[in-house]
Design a protein around this motif. Structure first.
Motif, short mmCIF file in Angstrom:
data_model
loop_
_atom_site.label_atom_id
_atom_site.label_comp_id
_atom_site.label_asym_id
_atom_site.label_seq_id
_atom_site.Cartn_x
_atom_site.Cartn_y
_atom_site.Cartn_z
N TYR A 6 4.00 -9.86 7.28
CA TYR A 6 3.60 -9.52 8.65
C TYR A 6 4.58 -10.02 9.72
O TYR A 6 4.85 -9.29 10.68
CB TYR A 6 2.20 -10.05 8.96
CG TYR A 6 1.77 -9.75 10.37
CD1 TYR A 6 1.40 -8.44 10.73
CD2 TYR A 6 1.77 -10.72 11.36
CE1 TYR A 6 1.04 -8.13 12.02
CE2 TYR A 6 1.40 -10.43 12.66
CZ TYR A 6 1.03 -9.13 12.99
OH TYR A 6 0.70 -8.83 14.28
N TRP A 48 7.20 -7.47 10.02
CA TRP A 48 6.66 -6.26 10.64
C TRP A 48 6.47 -6.46 12.14
O TRP A 48 6.74 -5.55 12.93
CB TRP A 48 5.35 -5.88 9.96
CG TRP A 48 4.69 -4.68 10.54
CD1 TRP A 48 3.56 -4.64 11.31
CD2 TRP A 48 5.13 -3.32 10.42
NE1 TRP A 48 3.25 -3.35 11.67
CE2 TRP A 48 4.20 -2.51 11.13
CE3 TRP A 48 6.19 -2.71 9.77
CZ2 TRP A 48 4.33 -1.13 11.22
CZ3 TRP A 48 6.32 -1.33 9.86
CH2 TRP A 48 5.40 -0.56 10.58
N TYR A 49 6.02 -7.63 12.53
CA TYR A 49 5.79 -7.92 13.96
C TYR A 49 7.09 -7.84 14.75
O TYR A 49 7.13 -7.29 15.85
CB TYR A 49 5.17 -9.31 14.09
CG TYR A 49 4.92 -9.74 15.52
CD1 TYR A 49 3.78 -9.35 16.20
CD2 TYR A 49 5.84 -10.56 16.19
CE1 TYR A 49 3.55 -9.75 17.51
CE2 TYR A 49 5.63 -10.96 17.49
CZ TYR A 49 4.48 -10.55 18.15
OH TYR A 49 4.26 -10.94 19.45
N VAL A 73 8.15 -4.08 14.99
CA VAL A 73 7.31 -3.33 15.93
C VAL A 73 7.68 -3.66 17.36
O VAL A 73 7.83 -2.76 18.22
CB VAL A 73 5.82 -3.63 15.67
CG1 VAL A 73 4.95 -3.11 16.81
CG2 VAL A 73 5.38 -3.00 14.36
N TRP A 83 0.51 -4.16 15.63
CA TRP A 83 0.67 -3.28 14.48
C TRP A 83 1.58 -2.09 14.74
O TRP A 83 2.33 -1.69 13.86
CB TRP A 83 -0.70 -2.78 14.01
CG TRP A 83 -1.61 -3.87 13.56
CD1 TRP A 83 -2.69 -4.38 14.24
CD2 TRP A 83 -1.50 -4.64 12.36
NE1 TRP A 83 -3.27 -5.39 13.53
CE2 TRP A 83 -2.57 -5.58 12.36
CE3 TRP A 83 -0.63 -4.61 11.27
CZ2 TRP A 83 -2.76 -6.48 11.33
CZ3 TRP A 83 -0.83 -5.52 10.24
CH2 TRP A 83 -1.88 -6.44 10.27
N TRP A 84 1.53 -1.49 15.93
CA TRP A 84 2.32 -0.30 16.25
C TRP A 84 2.92 -0.45 17.64
O TRP A 84 2.34 -1.11 18.50
CB TRP A 84 1.46 0.97 16.20
CG TRP A 84 0.74 1.15 14.92
CD1 TRP A 84 -0.59 0.92 14.69
CD2 TRP A 84 1.29 1.57 13.67
NE1 TRP A 84 -0.90 1.17 13.38
CE2 TRP A 84 0.24 1.58 12.72
CE3 TRP A 84 2.57 1.94 13.25
CZ2 TRP A 84 0.43 1.93 11.40
CZ3 TRP A 84 2.75 2.30 11.92
CH2 TRP A 84 1.70 2.30 11.03
#
Length: 296
Positions: free
Chosen positions: A31, A34-35, A38, A54-55
């Motif tokens: 995560y 991913w953070y 994003v 998340w997006w």
């Protein structure tokens, strides 16, 4: 008739519990990456308000445009690629040669050399003596500072020696009968048979060379010789991102790009290549650690 082995209820619960735990561990590990991705794809001013998990809320590629608009990052990429390729090749070749000599049981003082090498794995002279040595060797602000000090690693030598000792001595004896010297035996016979361990050590060293930023921080002042990881360090730790915003194209404004968004984009650019390659090469790490551990 074959009977199927049916799992008991406790085994079923245990397996599913392990699966859930592994998913949680993977999520916790992935995560943060991913953070960062994003938020690097979101407008900087909007991302400063928070709430992006998340997006992307306001998708944009201007953060990456601002990063690549700076010629310094392209130069740093070139330095990183060059030092990774050259440093890995020289390291594997030199360490393999030393390991082959150490693996020879007729080498005089072999045990003494091994003892000296083991000591260096746990004790060092310290940063100041090392810095003075690099300076006196003329490697300060020199590209070779990435190559020469990393040509040898004793831990990698141990892995090589374990592999070489498993090769049948009859191969060398037959080559000597045909008139080959030690160097020809190493090049023509030992190296082709050692491709699994060579691939393992090359992966070890390649990952190290790509991720290393310390040498560029301590031993290099010339910005044209600094690798991408040192460039990232300076962007994150200093105010280089503000300078990058000043050098950005005119179509990119501070309303969409901020110093924080540039830092995140730079982090993605510098870490994504090795993150994408590493999972496909992970098996070589495991195989390399098992070389020589099982005797037939």
């Amino acid at each position: 008739m074959f009977k199927l082995n049916r799992r008991t209820k406790s085994e079923y619960i245990f397996d599913n519990f392990n699966i859930i735990i592994m998913f949680l561990i993977c999520g916790i590990t992935l995560y943060p990456i991913w953070y960062v991705i994003v938020n690097s794809l979101n407008e900087g001013a909007d991302a400063a308000n928070g709430g992006i998990y998340w997006w992307p809320r306001e998708f944009t590629l201007q953060n990456y445009e601002a990063v690549f608009a700076n010629s310094g990052i392209l130069t740093s990429f070139g330095v990183t690629i060059a030092k990774t390729v050259i440093g890995t090749i020289t390291h594997v070749f030199f360490t393999a040669m030393v390991a082959y000599a150490i693996s020879r049981r007729d080498l005089y003082g072999r045990k003494l050399y091994m003892m000296i090498g083991i000591v260096t794995m746990f004790f060092s002279g310290g940063l100041i003596p090392y810095f003075l040595l690099i300076r006196d060797l003329g490697l300060f602000d020199n590209f070779l500072v990435y190559i020469i000090p990393t040509m040898f690693n004793f831990f990698h030598l141990i892995i090589f020696v374990s592999f070489f000792r498993e090769l049948p001595p009859s191969l060398e004896e037959a080559a000597k009968i045909d008139g080959a010297n030690d160097f020809m035996i190493f090049i023509k016979i030992i190296v082709p048979l050692s491709m699994p361990v060579i691939a393992t050590i090359a992966l070890f060293q390649g990952v190290y060379q790509w991720n290393d930023y310390f040498a560029g921080v301590i031993f290099v002042n010339n910005p044209d010789l600094q690798p991408i990881q040192t460039y990232l360090y300076k962007v994150v730790a200093e105010s280089s991102s503000n300078q990058m915003m000043m050098n950005a194209p005119g179509s990119i404004t501070t309303k969409t790009v901020t110093s924080q968004s540039i830092k995140l984009a730079t982090m993605v650019i510098t870490t994504l290549p090795i993150v994408l390659v590493y999972p496909f090469l992970q098996k070589y790490f495991v195989k390399g650690m098992l070389i020589g551990s099982v005797k037939g």
